[in-house]
Design an enzyme around this catalytic site. Structure first.
Site, PDB file in Angstrom:
ATOM      1  N   LYS A 112       2.048 -47.511  25.545  1.00  0.00           N
ATOM      2  CA  LYS A 112       1.419 -46.231  25.210  1.00  0.00           C
ATOM      3  C   LYS A 112      -0.027 -46.405  24.743  1.00  0.00           C
ATOM      4  CE  LYS A 112       5.556 -43.538  24.685  1.00  0.00           C
ATOM      5  NZ  LYS A 112       6.556 -44.579  25.058  1.00  0.00           N
TER       6      LYS A 112
HETATM    7  C1  LIG Z   1       7.443 -44.516  26.164  1.00  0.00           C
HETATM    8  C2  LIG Z   1       7.995 -45.803  26.680  1.00  0.00           C
HETATM    9  C3  LIG Z   1       8.624 -45.891  27.957  1.00  0.00           C
HETATM   10  C4  LIG Z   1       8.844 -44.677  28.840  1.00  0.00           C
HETATM   11  O1  LIG Z   1       7.677 -44.163  29.404  1.00  0.00           O
HETATM   12  P1  LIG Z   1       7.632 -42.650  29.968  1.00  0.00           P
HETATM   13  O2  LIG Z   1       6.241 -42.411  30.346  1.00  0.00           O
HETATM   14  O3  LIG Z   1       8.104 -41.778  28.823  1.00  0.00           O
HETATM   15  O4  LIG Z   1       8.593 -42.597  31.121  1.00  0.00           O
HETATM   16  C5  LIG Z   1       9.058 -47.138  28.386  1.00  0.00           C
HETATM   17  N1  LIG Z   1       8.932 -48.241  27.613  1.00  0.00           N
HETATM   18  C6  LIG Z   1       8.356 -48.200  26.393  1.00  0.00           C
HETATM   19  C7  LIG Z   1       8.255 -49.447  25.592  1.00  0.00           C
HETATM   20  C8  LIG Z   1       7.859 -46.988  25.887  1.00  0.00           C
HETATM   21  O5  LIG Z   1       7.289 -46.951  24.654  1.00  0.00           O
END
Ligand SMILES: *Cc1c(COP(=O)(O)O)cnc(C)c1O
Length: 460
Positions: A112
């Site tokens: 993120k």
């Molecule tokens: C948020 C997250 C995801 C999922 O991503 P999306 O965009 O919500 O599909 C996968 N892995 C980790 C470690 C995350 O923090």
């Protein structure tokens, strides 16, 4: 460049408007009025370019009219200054035509950061231009809060309040939030659950007088700026491989994988996008059975993917319906009413032309961590492992398979221990946090107390 809503009842908006608003006023999600096109020659030239240059080439198509080239370059440079890998998103070969695209080299060691760092920089600049301040409020079960704090801490023109359920986030997750030394970061340890925290956020947004007074805003995963920033690594990885790849994406809210679709709509040639889910398999069921339906929520080893509604799927539905906003609006209303949506054959066929989906259990997740460790000596985190489990189910690939590696294993030591018997080594970035003072206000589960806390901090 202008943006339209998937539900067709909002005026078209500039990139700055989209950035600051998140959700469109008709309840839909913003998408570009038409997808910018990147030529094959330009894509091929990304091979020798640095990540920041590719990010500029992609993002400038969307930000045109809202940010100057100089502003965007500055924002990108600031966003990635704190990453611990010069490539930003390194592509690592692990054998048998499989690759890991490492997206965890940012300050909170999860993917993120890649988009939120850019969003924070642009957000602060857009606010400065509009005048006034904003108050960002978020509820978190762990990862999103720390990434938002790392992205927004110390920026001008905004305060960030993050509410986590007291005692229900991991040590690492709590420390990543509460050790921020920035004066504009305010942590709330809520005496309640994550759902309680989310209810309070909803209540405060619904309190329009309060929301207007403090300039309440969110940096949700449905914000198009996040999708735009996530397109970039699909381009850098493909350019490096020099041929069409299959991308396997650990999926929760469908933001990361939709960025892959966005890249393809801009001209990227890829074989397939593979949705990898844990036991919360709403997206796997949607693709495989043709019914998008919320089920029971399960706690799994990959908590950042424990969701029952994949908000960004609305964008893929809009595209798969041939950009039919009337159908999309009706379908989403249906889904909210019934928690269930049957996908029309034409829409399903369009989705299946691009996407495949595999769900994996915790046992398969542990097995994938163990298998990668045995074959390569590398330790992957449980979210990445859900992707790897899906890749293993696909069999030996004809084209390169790129699994998006979304978190550093040290964030999830328990799951790793279960799989290989020992926890991953802790990077200094994490062990250093244990020496820092923590700041968080413990508050009872009551929206009026949260409101008073926000007022008192803004006045201070
Ligand atoms: C948020 C997250 C995801 C999922 O991503 P999306 O965009 O919500 O599909 C996968 N892995 C980790 C470690 C995350 O923090």
């Amino acid at each position: 460049m202008y943006f339209i809503s998937t539900r067709g009842a909002a005026p078209r908006a500039s990139f700055s408007d989209v950035l600051l608003a998140g959700l469109a006023p008709d309840g839909g999600l913003y998408l570009p009025e038409s997808w910018p096109q990147i030529s094959p020659t330009e894509i091929a030239a990304f091979k020798g370019a640095g990540y920041r240059d590719v990010a500029f080439a992609i993002l400038s198509r969307f930000t045109a009219g809202s940010f100057s080239d100089a502003e965007l370059k500055e924002a990108i440079a600031a966003a990635y200054a704190g990453f611990d890998a010069p490539e930003i998103a390194p592509l690592v070969e692990i054998g048998e035509g499989r690759f890991l695209l490492e997206l965890f080299h940012g300050p909170t060691l999860a993917f993120k950061d890649v988009a939120l760092q850019v969003l924070g920089q642009l957000f602060s600049r857009a606010l400065a231009r509009r005048g006034g301040r904003a108050t960002v409020l978020a509820a978190t079960s762990g990862d999103t809060g720390s990434a938002a704090i790392a992205a927004l801490g110390g920026l001008a023109n905004l305060d960030v309040f993050v509410m986590h359920p007291k005692g229900r986030v991991s040590d690492v997750q709590r420390l990543q939030m509460t050790t921020s030394a920035h004066a504009n970061v305010h942590n709330i340890a809520l005496e309640g659950s994550f759902d309680d925290a989310q209810s309070i956020v909803k209540a405060l947004f619904a309190d329009t007088e309060f929301a207007a007074k403090v300039g309440l805003t969110a940096v949700n995963s449905i914000n198009f700026a996040r999708i735009a920033a996530q397109c970039v690594y699909y381009f850098t990885a493909s350019a490096q491989l020099g041929k069409a790849a299959t991308f396997v994406v650990p999926t929760g809210n469908f933001g990361d994988i939709f960025a892959g679709e966005a890249a393809m709509r801009m001209g990227l040639v890829a074989d397939r996008l593979v949705i990898a889910t844990n036991a919360n398999d709403i997206m796997a069921r949607a693709l495989n059975d043709g019914v998008y339906a919320s089920g029971q929520s399960h706690a799994t080893l990959s908590p950042s993917m424990d969701i029952q509604v994949a908000s960004n799927f609305e964008r893929a539905l809009f595209e798969a319906s041939g950009r039919d906003a009337n159908w999309t609006a009706a379908a989403m209303k249906d889904f909210v009413r019934n928690r269930r949506l049957e996908l029309p054959p034409g829409v399903l066929e369009n989705l299946r032309a691009r996407y495949s989906a595999f769900a994996s259990t915790d046992a398969e997740t542990r097995a994938a961590i163990a298998a990668v460790h045995k074959q390569t000596g590398r330790i992957i985190d449980p979210h990445t492992a859900v992707g790897m489990a899906a890749a293993l189910k696909m069999g030996r690939p004809a084209s390169p398979v790129v699994v998006l590696s979304t978190a550093h294993p040290a964030k999830f030591p328990d799951a790793v221990s279960q799989a290989i018997g020992v926890p991953p080594p802790e990077p200094v970035a994490l062990s250093g946090l244990r020496k820092l003072p923590e700041r968080a206000r413990t508050l009872a589960n009551d929206p009026s107390l949260i409101k008073n806390f926000i007022f008192s901090r803004l006045a201070a």
